[in-house]
Design an enzyme around this catalytic site. Structure first.
Site, PDB file in Angstrom:
ATOM      1  N   ASP A   8      85.091 -47.776  17.598  1.00 10.70           N
ATOM      2  CA  ASP A   8      84.811 -47.048  18.854  1.00 10.70           C
ATOM      3  C   ASP A   8      83.394 -47.289  19.334  1.00 10.70           C
ATOM      4  OD1 ASP A   8      83.832 -45.563  16.620  1.00 10.70           O
ATOM      5  OD2 ASP A   8      83.649 -43.796  17.883  1.00 10.70           O
ATOM      6  N   GLU A  57      83.842 -43.065  14.864  1.00  8.32           N
ATOM      7  CA  GLU A  57      82.563 -42.811  14.210  1.00  8.32           C
ATOM      8  C   GLU A  57      81.654 -42.016  15.122  1.00  8.32           C
ATOM      9  OE1 GLU A  57      78.318 -43.599  13.110  1.00  8.32           O
ATOM     10  OE2 GLU A  57      79.335 -44.064  14.966  1.00  8.32           O
TER      11      GLU A  57
HETATM   12 ZN   LIG Z   1      77.412 -47.188  15.323  1.00 13.31          ZN
END
Ligand SMILES: [Zn+2]
Length: 403
Positions: A80, A172
């Protein structure tokens, strides 16, 4: 064009922004799309066990090409990009930076004044955005470096290596990357997240982190007849804030200095809620900061009569504690950098990483550089040479681990 740049351009053209308001894993379909492309590419490279699991995590193994058993290393990057800005970068600009301000478009420039470190990349080929999106080097530069390193190792079977595990994680940027990571199935002895900034970054210390929620129940009566009766919960909130150390705030701290951040406050005379976050690298000071909050609340409850409640919840811990018994993995990365002519820059992270959480889940996991700058926005850029160095470092670590 170099293969690694081709890969990078392909990955950044897919919008993989994560979304905090989504409850699915991955939080957005773009991450699934990138994940399935990577599975195909990994299979094409010969990593036959490459899979994308039901939560969007991609795993694969580069099998050992030697008889000797050596520790299994993992490399991890996240699929992401930051939700802050459009993540579909279809017009990256690649050019040799000659110095001066970099005009991205009519509205935005990367200026020497705001970003003085751009002088470090004068004369280098760099990749920037066109000013309308983020670049996505965080962390598609990490993914590109890992894929490039795998391709290199496969083309060079004379480089002996043990089993190498690959993990590409979703979400994340919204703090969920480690949540559903299959540490047992991953089967690595240790791993590195490839998610750092400029060349040389090697990180194994991060904050201990907690969030604090305080609720104050005041007493509201007509202000004209309030004498000795009214308890103004907003003023008690201000009293709490005034009892915290004045200098231990994010805007006054750096390096190893921790802080309290007054993150949110909402209320009226009757009822007020305040949210803080606490951060500190030192475990003892972290515990003391939490204890100080409890003491303040105890003191004020004595003063006003049990009208304040406090909840403290730990968010993540400093991975140093879990890395220190395995300092050979820091030494391995350091030695590999030095052999490539890179000066290791070891500094504490003033935040957390997925690796920190993975370290506490049983997979010691420091962080190494991708080469990128100015993550999370339109001013993001990366020298192509840095991305190539990240790939070479991965190869070098794998090679040295087998010796
Ligand atoms: Zn990162």
């Amino acid at each position: 064009m170099d293969r690694i740049i081709e890969r990078f351009k392909k990955y950044i053209s897919i919008d993989t922004r994560s979304d905090e308001n989504s409850n699915t894993s991955p939080s957005t379909p773009g991450q699934l799309e990138l994940g399935s492309i990577l599975v195909e590419e990994l299979k094409d490279l010969g990593l036959e066990d490459a899979i994308q699991d039901e939560n969007g995590y991609v795993y694969a193994t580069l099998k050992s090409n030697m008889d000797k058993r050596v520790p299994t290393i993992g490399f991890i990057s996240h699929l992401d990009t930051s939700p802050d800005l459009d993540g579909k970068c279809i017009n990256p600009r690649i050019f040799i930076y000659e110095g001066g301000d970099i005009k991205l478009n009519e509205q935005y420039s990367i200026t020497e004044k705001e970003f003085p470190f751009i002088k470090d990349v004068v004369g280098k080929e760099i990749i920037t955005t066109d000013g309308t999106t983020l670049l996505g080097a965080d962390d598609k530069a990490g993914i590109s470096a890992i894929m490039d390193a795998l391709e290199y190792l496969i083309k060079h079977p004379e480089i002996k290596h043990g089993d190498v595990k690959i993990g590409f994680t979703p979400d994340e940027e919204i703090g969920r990357g480690a949540d559903l990571f299959d540490v047992n199935g991953f089967h690595a002895d240790f791993a590195y997240t490839v998610d750092g900034g400029p060349i040389g970054e090697l990180e194994y210390e991060n904050f201990n982190a907690a969030s604090v929620k305080i609720e104050i129940q005041g007493k509201n009566v007509h202000p004209g007849t309030a004498k000795n009766i009214m308890i103004n919960s907003i003023r008690i909130a201000m009293e709490i804030e005034s009892m915290l150390p004045v200098n231990e705030k994010p805007e006054y701290t750096e390096g190893y200095e921790g802080f309290y951040l007054l993150d949110e406050i909402s209320g009226n005379v009757d009822h007020t809620v305040i949210n803080y976050i606490i951060r500190d690298h030192c475990n003892k000071i972290f515990e003391k900061k939490k204890e100080d909050f409890r003491k303040i609340v105890e003191f004020l409850n004595d003063k006003y009569g049990n009208i304040i409640t406090i909840e403290i919840e730990d968010s993540y811990y400093n991975m140093k504690e879990k890395i220190q018994p395995h300092m050979e993995i820091i030494e391995l990365a350091k030695r590999s950098m030095i052999e490539l002519g890179i000066d290791p820059i070891i500094q504490p992270i003033r935040g957390g990483t997925d690796g920190a959480r993975l370290s506490y889940m049983g997979l010691p996991c420091p962080n190494i550089f991708t080469g990128g700058y100015n993550f999370h926005g339109r001013f993001e850029f990366i020298p192509t040479e840095s991305m190539k160095l990240a790939s070479q470092l991965i190869v070098k670590i794998i090679e040295n681990n087998a010796k």
